[in-house]
Design an enzyme around this catalytic site. Structure first.
Site, mmCIF file in Angstrom:
data_model
loop_
_atom_site.group_PDB
_atom_site.id
_atom_site.type_symbol
_atom_site.label_atom_id
_atom_site.label_comp_id
_atom_site.label_asym_id
_atom_site.label_seq_id
_atom_site.Cartn_x
_atom_site.Cartn_y
_atom_site.Cartn_z
ATOM 1 N N PRO A 83 0.805 -1.230 0.000
ATOM 2 C CA PRO A 83 0.000 0.000 0.000
ATOM 3 C C PRO A 83 0.834 1.273 0.000
ATOM 4 O O PRO A 83 1.829 1.399 0.719
ATOM 5 C CB PRO A 83 -0.814 -0.136 1.290
ATOM 6 N N CYS A 84 0.371 2.252 -0.792
ATOM 7 C CA CYS A 84 1.123 3.499 -0.944
ATOM 8 C C CYS A 84 0.653 4.656 -0.058
ATOM 9 O O CYS A 84 1.424 5.610 0.127
ATOM 10 C CB CYS A 84 1.099 3.947 -2.397
ATOM 11 N N PRO A 85 -0.588 4.656 0.508
ATOM 12 C CA PRO A 85 -1.010 5.814 1.308
ATOM 13 C C PRO A 85 -0.053 6.221 2.426
ATOM 14 O O PRO A 85 0.050 7.419 2.722
ATOM 15 C CB PRO A 85 -2.372 5.370 1.859
ATOM 16 N N PRO A 86 0.675 5.282 3.081
ATOM 17 C CA PRO A 86 1.595 5.725 4.140
ATOM 18 C C PRO A 86 2.689 6.673 3.671
ATOM 19 O O PRO A 86 3.279 7.393 4.479
ATOM 20 C CB PRO A 86 2.201 4.401 4.647
ATOM 21 N N PHE A 87 2.968 6.688 2.360
ATOM 22 C CA PHE A 87 4.074 7.482 1.828
ATOM 23 C C PHE A 87 3.640 8.541 0.818
ATOM 24 O O PHE A 87 4.449 9.355 0.388
ATOM 25 C CB PHE A 87 5.102 6.561 1.163
#
Length: 425
Positions: A83-87
């Site tokens: 998943p990309c939302p953390p970055f």
């Protein structure tokens, strides 16, 4: 059997709708397993590759699959688009404290499964200064697990995809294979939105297709698939919409069908899901044929969140050649990536217990500017547990742990994930 003779296997986590999967397949990897949480994406994977073993659910839940099983150990490649939302710069960039962050967990998974290679991709945001210590932690941890690793920011447009789409890719290999690894050659594509979509735009008889294709004479901005939590099937935020408008595309949504003969020649059409797929690298004319399950919005999200197949194929081919010891062999020293992402993190990580500011300055070989050390410590504390103590009016610091999820049964990630489960895709 020599390295060049053997078949190559891959297990893919967070497989999505199959962009990376198709690319790796074309690079010569056979899927042993694919794991994905979104049910529509799973249907898409099974629709296209019914013989694959595809598991549905939280990839970090042993009820979904058990990475400790003997049949999963020692595969050639562990790959995933975690998943990309953390970055993402579009989000809060919570990093290790985001319940969706699985990057560190995936690195630990390599320690459990012992693959010959690891490939993880994510958004450009992970390459930012905000995550310098996070990257250093991943690199150091991989070294402890017996892997050389390197990061590279790749743009889809440099691999035959008519879209900007920067992705930050991590590759890790065993020492025996490292001398054979070369990052794939980058060459800016000559394709444009108009050149690849002209025929699709004209398929229902729209007389404005040729003029539109001439106007759409550049690559597309990054396609944003969105999520269950945010947005529908539009083509991105305000800045992206302006870029689409310059290309003659109405970015406020996605159509079911291409414009027909009644659509005005001087108006901007919307794209269909099939058109978006071509811009994402699923171009049937070049052998990237793929069908998508679900309704229009679901299809668009699956496509927009994918790793472009040609980019995955290029990186996968470089890994496959390294594992098979093909191509030009280089001296191990010339391949080594000595990039130091965060000197202060490295100094704290290497310290034997607590360290004073003076000791840390000595370790990094320089002095901190006024206020720099305090800012750097605060920066580190976003993803790491930093302890301090006072001794004779001198404060010292210790790196006490990583806040992120790496597989802990009691980590707060599980509770947060359960609360957000319906909105995670």
């Amino acid at each position: 059997m020599s390295p060049s003779d053997r078949d190559l296997t891959v297990i893919e986590i967070c497989a999505g709708a199959g962009g990376q999967a198709l690319g790796l397949e074309k690079a010569g990897f056979e899927h042993r397993l694919a794991v994905e949480i979104d049910s529509n994406a799973v249907k898409t994977l099974k629709l296209n590759r019914s013989h694959w073993d595809v598991k549905t659910g939280d990839v970090a839940d042993l009820a979904t699959w058990n990475p400790q099983l003997p049949e999963y150990k020692g595969i050639d490649l562990l790959a995933g688009g975690v998943p990309c939302p953390p970055f993402s710069i579009a989000g809060k960039q919570l990093g290790a404290t985001d319940e969706r962050d699985l990057f560190a967990w995936a690195v630990e998974l390599a320690g459990t499964m012992q693959p010959n290679a690891l490939m993880l991709e994510n958004v450009r945001g992970l390459s930012a200064q905000r995550f310098s210590a996070y990257r250093q932690h991943m690199k150091d941890r991989l070294e402890e697990l017996g892997y050389w690793s390197d990061w590279r920011l790749l743009h889809a447009a440099d691999f035959g995809v008519p879209q900007l789409r920067p992705r930050f890719v991590l590759v890790a290999l065993r020492d025996a294979d490292v001398p054979w690894f070369h990052w794939p050659t980058e060459e800016r594509t000559s394709k444009t939105v108009g050149s690849v979509l002209r025929n699709l735009m004209a398929e229902n008889g729209w007389p404005g297709a040729d003029a539109w294709a001439a106007r759409a004479n550049d690559i597309a901005p990054t396609i944003v698939g969105g999520s269950k939590k945010h947005g529908g099937a539009d083509l991105g935020p305000t800045r992206a919409k302006r870029a689409w408008a310059e290309l003659g595309v109405d970015a406020m949504g996605v159509w079911d069908e291409a414009p027909d003969a009644t659509f005005p020649v001087d108006e901007s059409p919307r794209l269909t899901a099939d058109m978006v797929a071509v811009l994402q690298g699923w171009d049937p004319k070049e052998g990237y044929e793929w069908d998508f399950s679900g309704r229009k919005t679901s299809k668009y999200r699956q496509i927009g969140n994918a790793f472009p197949p040609p980019v995955a194929r290029a990186v996968g081919t470089s890994i496959a050649r390294a594992l098979r010891h093909e191509g030009v062999k280089r001296d191990r020293e010339t391949v080594a990536s000595e990039v130091l992402h965060d000197p202060l993190y490295r100094a704290l990580h290497s310290a034997d217990g607590f360290a004073t500011v003076a000791q840390l300055q000595k370790a990094i070989g320089g002095k901190f500017e006024p206020g720099e050390f305090e800012r750097s410590i605060a920066h580190l504390a976003r993803d790491f547990i930093i302890e301090h103590q006072e001794l004779e009016d001198v404060r010292s610091y210790r790196l006490a742990g990583f806040k992120g999820f790496v597989g802990q049964a009691d980590h707060e990630r599980h509770l947060k994930f359960a609360e957000m489960r319906a909105k995670i895709s």
